[in-house]
Motif scaffolding. Structure first.
Motif, PDB file in Angstrom:
ATOM      1  N   GLY A 186      10.269  53.179  59.441  1.00 36.92           N
ATOM      2  CA  GLY A 186       9.126  52.899  58.704  1.00 36.92           C
ATOM      3  C   GLY A 186       8.342  51.665  59.034  1.00 36.92           C
ATOM      4  O   GLY A 186       9.079  50.483  58.995  1.00 36.92           O
ATOM      5  N   ASP A 187       7.085  51.580  59.119  1.00 35.38           N
ATOM      6  CA  ASP A 187       6.254  50.489  59.160  1.00 35.38           C
ATOM      7  C   ASP A 187       6.305  49.551  58.037  1.00 35.38           C
ATOM      8  O   ASP A 187       5.982  48.485  58.153  1.00 35.38           O
ATOM      9  CB  ASP A 187       4.988  50.894  59.540  1.00 35.38           C
ATOM     10  N   ASP A 188       6.824  50.258  56.951  1.00 36.22           N
ATOM     11  CA  ASP A 188       7.018  49.537  55.667  1.00 36.22           C
ATOM     12  C   ASP A 188       8.093  48.745  55.402  1.00 36.22           C
ATOM     13  O   ASP A 188       8.438  47.988  54.538  1.00 36.22           O
ATOM     14  CB  ASP A 188       6.986  50.444  54.548  1.00 36.22           C
ATOM     15  N   GLY A 189       8.930  48.752  56.682  1.00 38.43           N
ATOM     16  CA  GLY A 189      10.428  47.772  56.852  1.00 38.43           C
ATOM     17  C   GLY A 189      11.331  48.662  56.216  1.00 38.43           C
ATOM     18  O   GLY A 189      12.801  48.113  56.226  1.00 38.43           O
ATOM     19  N   ASN A 190      11.239  49.623  55.613  1.00 37.41           N
ATOM     20  CA  ASN A 190      12.516  50.645  55.182  1.00 37.41           C
ATOM     21  C   ASN A 190      12.868  51.688  56.298  1.00 37.41           C
ATOM     22  O   ASN A 190      12.261  52.010  57.251  1.00 37.41           O
ATOM     23  CB  ASN A 190      12.078  51.419  53.993  1.00 37.41           C
ATOM     24  N   THR A 191      14.213  51.970  56.386  1.00 35.09           N
ATOM     25  CA  THR A 191      14.843  52.731  57.304  1.00 35.09           C
ATOM     26  C   THR A 191      15.548  53.714  56.488  1.00 35.09           C
ATOM     27  O   THR A 191      16.245  53.581  55.471  1.00 35.09           O
ATOM     28  CB  THR A 191      15.715  52.240  58.101  1.00 35.09           C
ATOM     29  N   ASP A 192      15.197  55.141  56.609  1.00 37.16           N
ATOM     30  CA  ASP A 192      15.960  56.410  56.210  1.00 37.16           C
ATOM     31  C   ASP A 192      16.776  56.789  57.283  1.00 37.16           C
ATOM     32  O   ASP A 192      16.335  57.212  58.173  1.00 37.16           O
ATOM     33  CB  ASP A 192      14.995  57.262  55.469  1.00 37.16           C
ATOM     34  N   GLU A 193      18.094  57.138  56.781  1.00 37.28           N
ATOM     35  CA  GLU A 193      19.019  57.665  57.926  1.00 37.28           C
ATOM     36  C   GLU A 193      19.355  59.062  57.298  1.00 37.28           C
ATOM     37  O   GLU A 193      19.939  59.062  56.022  1.00 37.28           O
ATOM     38  CB  GLU A 193      20.398  56.706  57.950  1.00 37.28           C
ATOM     39  N   GLY A 194      19.405  60.054  58.286  1.00 42.31           N
ATOM     40  CA  GLY A 194      19.745  61.316  57.811  1.00 42.31           C
ATOM     41  C   GLY A 194      20.903  61.924  58.869  1.00 42.31           C
ATOM     42  O   GLY A 194      20.999  61.317  59.933  1.00 42.31           O
ATOM     43  N   THR A 195      21.069  63.227  58.750  1.00 42.14           N
ATOM     44  CA  THR A 195      22.330  63.690  59.389  1.00 42.14           C
ATOM     45  C   THR A 195      21.527  64.973  59.957  1.00 42.14           C
ATOM     46  O   THR A 195      21.046  65.927  59.072  1.00 42.14           O
ATOM     47  CB  THR A 195      23.676  64.012  58.761  1.00 42.14           C
ATOM     48  N   VAL A 196      21.613  65.454  61.280  1.00 45.74           N
ATOM     49  CA  VAL A 196      21.484  66.608  61.935  1.00 45.74           C
ATOM     50  C   VAL A 196      22.447  67.686  61.792  1.00 45.74           C
ATOM     51  O   VAL A 196      23.530  67.436  61.850  1.00 45.74           O
ATOM     52  CB  VAL A 196      20.868  66.421  63.274  1.00 45.74           C
ATOM     53  N   VAL A 197      22.042  68.701  60.613  1.00 43.82           N
ATOM     54  CA  VAL A 197      23.196  69.739  60.570  1.00 43.82           C
ATOM     55  C   VAL A 197      22.910  71.118  61.058  1.00 43.82           C
ATOM     56  O   VAL A 197      21.505  71.562  60.940  1.00 43.82           O
ATOM     57  CB  VAL A 197      23.276  69.799  58.858  1.00 43.82           C
ATOM     58  N   GLY A 198      23.805  71.728  61.860  1.00 43.69           N
ATOM     59  CA  GLY A 198      23.390  72.890  62.254  1.00 43.69           C
ATOM     60  C   GLY A 198      22.939  72.928  63.589  1.00 43.69           C
ATOM     61  O   GLY A 198      22.713  71.835  64.242  1.00 43.69           O
ATOM     62  N   SER A 199      22.228  73.926  64.175  1.00 42.54           N
ATOM     63  CA  SER A 199      21.407  74.045  65.598  1.00 42.54           C
ATOM     64  C   SER A 199      20.582  75.191  65.543  1.00 42.54           C
ATOM     65  O   SER A 199      20.846  76.058  64.849  1.00 42.54           O
ATOM     66  CB  SER A 199      22.670  74.260  66.690  1.00 42.54           C
ATOM     67  N   GLY A 200      19.899  75.001  66.588  1.00 38.82           N
ATOM     68  CA  GLY A 200      19.065  76.117  66.722  1.00 38.82           C
ATOM     69  C   GLY A 200      17.898  76.388  65.671  1.00 38.82           C
ATOM     70  O   GLY A 200      17.442  75.451  65.067  1.00 38.82           O
TER      71      GLY A 200
END
Length: 131
Positions: A102-116
């Motif tokens: 984010g331009d606010d200096g915060n980073t959110d990290e997530g996980t990609v689960v599944g496909s299609g």
């Protein structure tokens, strides 16, 4: 006493000055990788990344009232609790990890689960599915 302190300070400054180099960094030098200012440098989440391309589009979590728009140019916009364009920034994908920088200096990290059609993005705030 004051002369000794000044002498120590001056000697330390001279030693530190000798540690710098005006020589150009070697190609592949990791100390310069994050500071590239080349106009041709790819932005975080560059559109050539296969993972980034696969995640482009609109993602939502109705329960959290959260929508994330992942754009082709590697940018994102978040709508949150009815506020449109609540947060903006860039995104990047590395393997099954997606980061919203984010331009606010915060980073959110997530996980990609599944496909299609069953792909989801799991973050602390909630789980996003494609709109």
């Amino acid at each position: 006493m004051r002369i000794t302190t000044l002498a120590i300070f001056a000697a330390t400054a001279l030693l530190l000055a000798g540690c710098t180099s005006d020589a150009p960094a070697a190609a592949g030098d990791p100390s310069t990788a994050a500071t590239s200012t080349s106009p041709d440098a790819e932005p975080p989440g560059d559109s050539s990344s296969e993972g980034t391309v696969a995640l482009r589009g609109d993602w939502e979590d109705p329960q959290a009232e959260w929508v994330v728009h992942l754009e082709e140019d590697g940018t994102f916009t978040e709508d949150f609790e009815g506020l449109t364009d609540f947060r903006v920034g860039t995104y990047e994908v590395e393997g099954d990890i997606v980061r919203l920088l984010g331009d606010d200096g915060n980073t959110d990290e997530g996980t990609v689960v599944g496909s299609g059609d069953t792909t989801q993005l799991e973050f602390n705030l909630g789980t996003l599915t494609r709109q």
